[in-house]
Design a protein around this motif. Structure first.
Motif, PDB file in Angstrom:
ATOM      1  N   GLU A 220      -1.811  -9.328 -13.584  1.00  0.00           N
ATOM      2  CA  GLU A 220      -0.800  -9.530 -12.354  1.00  0.00           C
ATOM      3  C   GLU A 220      -0.995  -8.098 -11.706  1.00  0.00           C
ATOM      4  N   SER A 221      -1.312  -8.116 -10.493  1.00  0.00           N
ATOM      5  CA  SER A 221      -1.496  -7.021  -9.628  1.00  0.00           C
ATOM      6  C   SER A 221      -0.190  -6.448  -9.018  1.00  0.00           C
ATOM      7  N   GLY A 222       0.476  -7.324  -8.503  1.00  0.00           N
ATOM      8  CA  GLY A 222       1.872  -7.087  -7.813  1.00  0.00           C
ATOM      9  C   GLY A 222       1.607  -6.392  -6.639  1.00  0.00           C
ATOM     10  N   CYS A 223       0.448  -6.348  -6.062  1.00  0.00           N
ATOM     11  CA  CYS A 223       0.185  -5.217  -4.852  1.00  0.00           C
ATOM     12  C   CYS A 223      -0.087  -6.122  -3.591  1.00  0.00           C
ATOM     13  N   VAL A 224       0.500  -6.400  -2.656  1.00  0.00           N
ATOM     14  CA  VAL A 224       0.261  -7.330  -1.415  1.00  0.00           C
ATOM     15  C   VAL A 224      -0.759  -6.637  -0.510  1.00  0.00           C
ATOM     16  N   GLY A 225      -0.816  -5.158  -0.690  1.00  0.00           N
ATOM     17  CA  GLY A 225      -1.658  -4.513   0.260  1.00  0.00           C
ATOM     18  C   GLY A 225      -3.159  -4.708  -0.051  1.00  0.00           C
ATOM     19  N   LEU A 226      -3.432  -5.243  -1.296  1.00  0.00           N
ATOM     20  CA  LEU A 226      -4.817  -5.538  -1.482  1.00  0.00           C
ATOM     21  C   LEU A 226      -5.296  -6.816  -0.902  1.00  0.00           C
ATOM     22  N   ALA A 227      -4.433  -7.410  -0.516  1.00  0.00           N
ATOM     23  CA  ALA A 227      -4.968  -8.429   0.300  1.00  0.00           C
ATOM     24  C   ALA A 227      -5.245  -8.178   1.953  1.00  0.00           C
ATOM     25  N   THR A 228      -6.415  -7.553   1.817  1.00  0.00           N
ATOM     26  CA  THR A 228      -7.061  -6.955   3.062  1.00  0.00           C
ATOM     27  C   THR A 228      -8.290  -7.109   3.249  1.00  0.00           C
ATOM     28  N   GLY A 229      -9.130  -6.949   4.330  1.00  0.00           N
ATOM     29  CA  GLY A 229     -10.558  -6.940   4.364  1.00  0.00           C
ATOM     30  C   GLY A 229     -11.224  -5.756   3.733  1.00  0.00           C
ATOM     31  N   GLY A 230     -12.212  -6.158   3.122  1.00  0.00           N
ATOM     32  CA  GLY A 230     -13.145  -5.089   2.182  1.00  0.00           C
ATOM     33  C   GLY A 230     -12.461  -5.120   0.842  1.00  0.00           C
ATOM     34  N   SER A 231     -11.248  -5.427   0.690  1.00  0.00           N
ATOM     35  CA  SER A 231     -10.810  -5.230  -0.891  1.00  0.00           C
ATOM     36  C   SER A 231     -11.677  -5.878  -1.840  1.00  0.00           C
ATOM     37  N   GLY A 232     -12.189  -7.063  -1.465  1.00  0.00           N
ATOM     38  CA  GLY A 232     -13.040  -7.824  -2.484  1.00  0.00           C
ATOM     39  C   GLY A 232     -14.228  -7.199  -2.705  1.00  0.00           C
ATOM     40  N   ASP A 233     -14.912  -6.496  -1.593  1.00  0.00           N
ATOM     41  CA  ASP A 233     -16.155  -5.948  -1.690  1.00  0.00           C
ATOM     42  C   ASP A 233     -16.032  -4.837  -2.663  1.00  0.00           C
ATOM     43  N   VAL A 234     -14.942  -4.236  -2.673  1.00  0.00           N
ATOM     44  CA  VAL A 234     -14.719  -2.876  -3.524  1.00  0.00           C
ATOM     45  C   VAL A 234     -14.638  -3.494  -4.833  1.00  0.00           C
ATOM     46  N   LEU A 235     -14.133  -4.630  -5.074  1.00  0.00           N
ATOM     47  CA  LEU A 235     -13.941  -5.041  -6.548  1.00  0.00           C
ATOM     48  C   LEU A 235     -15.103  -5.634  -7.030  1.00  0.00           C
ATOM     49  N   ALA A 236     -15.999  -6.174  -6.310  1.00  0.00           N
ATOM     50  CA  ALA A 236     -17.356  -6.595  -6.880  1.00  0.00           C
ATOM     51  C   ALA A 236     -18.031  -5.467  -7.250  1.00  0.00           C
ATOM     52  N   VAL A 259      -8.534  -1.422 -12.707  1.00  0.00           N
ATOM     53  CA  VAL A 259      -8.636  -0.408 -11.864  1.00  0.00           C
ATOM     54  C   VAL A 259      -8.565  -0.514 -10.504  1.00  0.00           C
ATOM     55  N   HIS A 260      -8.576  -1.869 -10.013  1.00  0.00           N
ATOM     56  CA  HIS A 260      -8.861  -2.118  -8.840  1.00  0.00           C
ATOM     57  C   HIS A 260      -7.143  -2.161  -8.434  1.00  0.00           C
ATOM     58  N   GLY A 261      -6.556  -2.924  -9.210  1.00  0.00           N
ATOM     59  CA  GLY A 261      -5.142  -3.154  -8.956  1.00  0.00           C
ATOM     60  C   GLY A 261      -4.296  -1.961  -8.966  1.00  0.00           C
ATOM     61  N   LYS A 262      -4.766  -0.795  -9.969  1.00  0.00           N
ATOM     62  CA  LYS A 262      -3.971   0.120 -10.131  1.00  0.00           C
ATOM     63  C   LYS A 262      -4.118   0.941  -8.916  1.00  0.00           C
ATOM     64  N   ALA A 263      -5.178   1.171  -8.430  1.00  0.00           N
ATOM     65  CA  ALA A 263      -5.379   2.145  -7.280  1.00  0.00           C
ATOM     66  C   ALA A 263      -4.778   1.363  -6.149  1.00  0.00           C
ATOM     67  N   GLY A 264      -4.582   0.175  -5.772  1.00  0.00           N
ATOM     68  CA  GLY A 264      -3.760  -0.482  -4.820  1.00  0.00           C
ATOM     69  C   GLY A 264      -2.192  -0.138  -4.996  1.00  0.00           C
ATOM     70  N   ARG A 265      -1.777  -0.237  -6.353  1.00  0.00           N
ATOM     71  CA  ARG A 265      -0.413   0.194  -6.425  1.00  0.00           C
ATOM     72  C   ARG A 265      -0.021   1.602  -6.295  1.00  0.00           C
ATOM     73  N   THR A 266      -0.995   2.540  -6.370  1.00  0.00           N
ATOM     74  CA  THR A 266      -1.017   3.901  -6.151  1.00  0.00           C
ATOM     75  C   THR A 266      -0.879   4.210  -4.555  1.00  0.00           C
ATOM     76  N   LEU A 267      -1.816   3.589  -3.823  1.00  0.00           N
ATOM     77  CA  LEU A 267      -1.704   3.465  -2.475  1.00  0.00           C
ATOM     78  C   LEU A 267      -0.335   3.032  -1.965  1.00  0.00           C
ATOM     79  N   SER A 268       0.086   1.937  -2.563  1.00  0.00           N
ATOM     80  CA  SER A 268       1.292   1.488  -2.265  1.00  0.00           C
ATOM     81  C   SER A 268       2.321   2.432  -2.145  1.00  0.00           C
ATOM     82  N   GLN A 269       2.309   3.247  -3.116  1.00  0.00           N
ATOM     83  CA  GLN A 269       3.411   4.209  -3.233  1.00  0.00           C
ATOM     84  C   GLN A 269       3.309   5.614  -2.279  1.00  0.00           C
ATOM     85  N   HIS A 270       1.961   6.044  -1.803  1.00  0.00           N
ATOM     86  CA  HIS A 270       1.808   6.800  -1.205  1.00  0.00           C
ATOM     87  C   HIS A 270       1.537   6.789   0.173  1.00  0.00           C
ATOM     88  N   VAL A 271       1.295   5.563   0.748  1.00  0.00           N
ATOM     89  CA  VAL A 271       0.974   4.890   2.016  1.00  0.00           C
ATOM     90  C   VAL A 271       1.831   4.042   2.697  1.00  0.00           C
TER      91      VAL A 271
END
Length: 295
Positions: A220-236, A259-271
């Motif tokens: 459960e990522s709980g991070c709406v910001g990960l729904a963006t272009g290129g996010s899946g390329d990073v995950l792969a 780690v992909h979800g955790k990075a997204g949540r970290t950016l959600s807090q700071h960006v």
């Protein structure tokens, strides 16, 4: 029984130790094939994610018109310039040019930045034609559409392939609608994993991992910001990098989700909850992996 991917799960299912991997070859060699004249930068995201996940060596194979610029953007990678067809996509004859390089890599990632079409279908089938029990494969983006008609070929890799569909791509793989996938994602993911004999990483707000053996994991990522272009390329790329380091396909995919979800949540807090860029995930990956991974 379904398990949740959290820090407790990670502790019980660690990545291979980094001890003794001071030689870059010991951390694995990854070949990423993708990109096109229309989308030249996608495999930059995938390739950098491979290295940020700790793989030792990286080769990027893309259309020749993009290769030089990409080589400047990712100087850590070796570049392979491939012929393009009239649509600016990787031409079918590229498969023969890549065959020896595929034999020498530990992980092959195919699909980021490629477009759906018959030539892509033929190219993907050619790239998968020689299974090797020392090599893992990650199929993403357009390569997933090509995979629909290749269940026996993919199963011939004996569980060493990871498919990374979102619900629309999963619908195409399973021959059903996206609405049907949304109604029974666990059932569909498991059924498809068994049919293809591979790991399915079904991307959504609630991401599922299914294995042919019947294992089922949820993140459960709980991070709406990960729904963006290129996010899946990073995950792969993260999946590919962790596989190259020696993690099993299921373990690599699970750690990549976390780690992909955790990075997204970290950016959600700071960006902000939305609006951060996929490339901003990349610098966060090594520290996040270090925080949980064994020495």
């Amino acid at each position: 029984m379904m398990e949740t991917i959290d820090e407790r799960w990670l502790v019980r299912n660690p990545l291979p130790t980094l001890y003794g991997t001071e030689d870059k070859n010991a951390r694995g060699r990854v070949l990423v094939v993708g990109g096109a004249e229309f989308v030249p930068g996608a495999i930059r995201l995938t390739g950098e994610a491979v290295l940020r996940a700790g793989a030792g060596k990286l080769q990027l194979a893309t259309v020749s018109s993009a290769a030089t610029a990409l080589g400047v953007l990712v100087p850590e990678a070796a570049m392979i310039a491939l012929p393009a067809d009239q649509d600016g996509e990787i031409a079918l004859e590229a498969a023969a040019l890549l065959s020896e390089r595929i034999r020498r890599c530990d992980t092959l990632v195919v699909g980021p930045g490629m477009s759906v079409g018959p030539r892509t279908d033929q190219l993907v089938a050619s790239l998968l034609a020689e299974p090797d029990n020392s090599r893992t494969v990650v199929l993403d983006a357009a390569a997933l559409t090509s995979a629909r008609d290749l269940p026996d070929l993919i199963a011939g890799h004996e569980g060493r392939v990871v498919l990374t569909p979102h619900h629309g791509e999963m619908a195409h793989l399973a021959g059903i609608t996206a609405e049907e996938v949304a109604l029974a994602p666990e059932t569909i993911a498991l059924k498809t994993a068994r049919r293809f004999g591979c790991i399915i990483l079904l991307k959504s707000r609630s991401t599922l991992l299914a294995a042919p053996s019947g294992e089922l994991l949820r993140y459960e990522s709980g991070c709406v910001g990960l729904a963006t272009g290129g996010s899946g390329d990073v995950l792969a790329g993260i999946v590919g990098g962790l596989c190259a380091r020696g993690a099993s396909p299921l373990t690599a995919a699970a750690w990549a989700c976390w780690v992909h979800g955790k990075a997204g949540r970290t950016l959600s807090q700071h960006v902000g909850r939305a609006g951060f860029l996929a490339r901003e995930l990349l610098p966060l990956l090594p520290k996040l992996l270090d925080g949980t991974a064994p020495e």
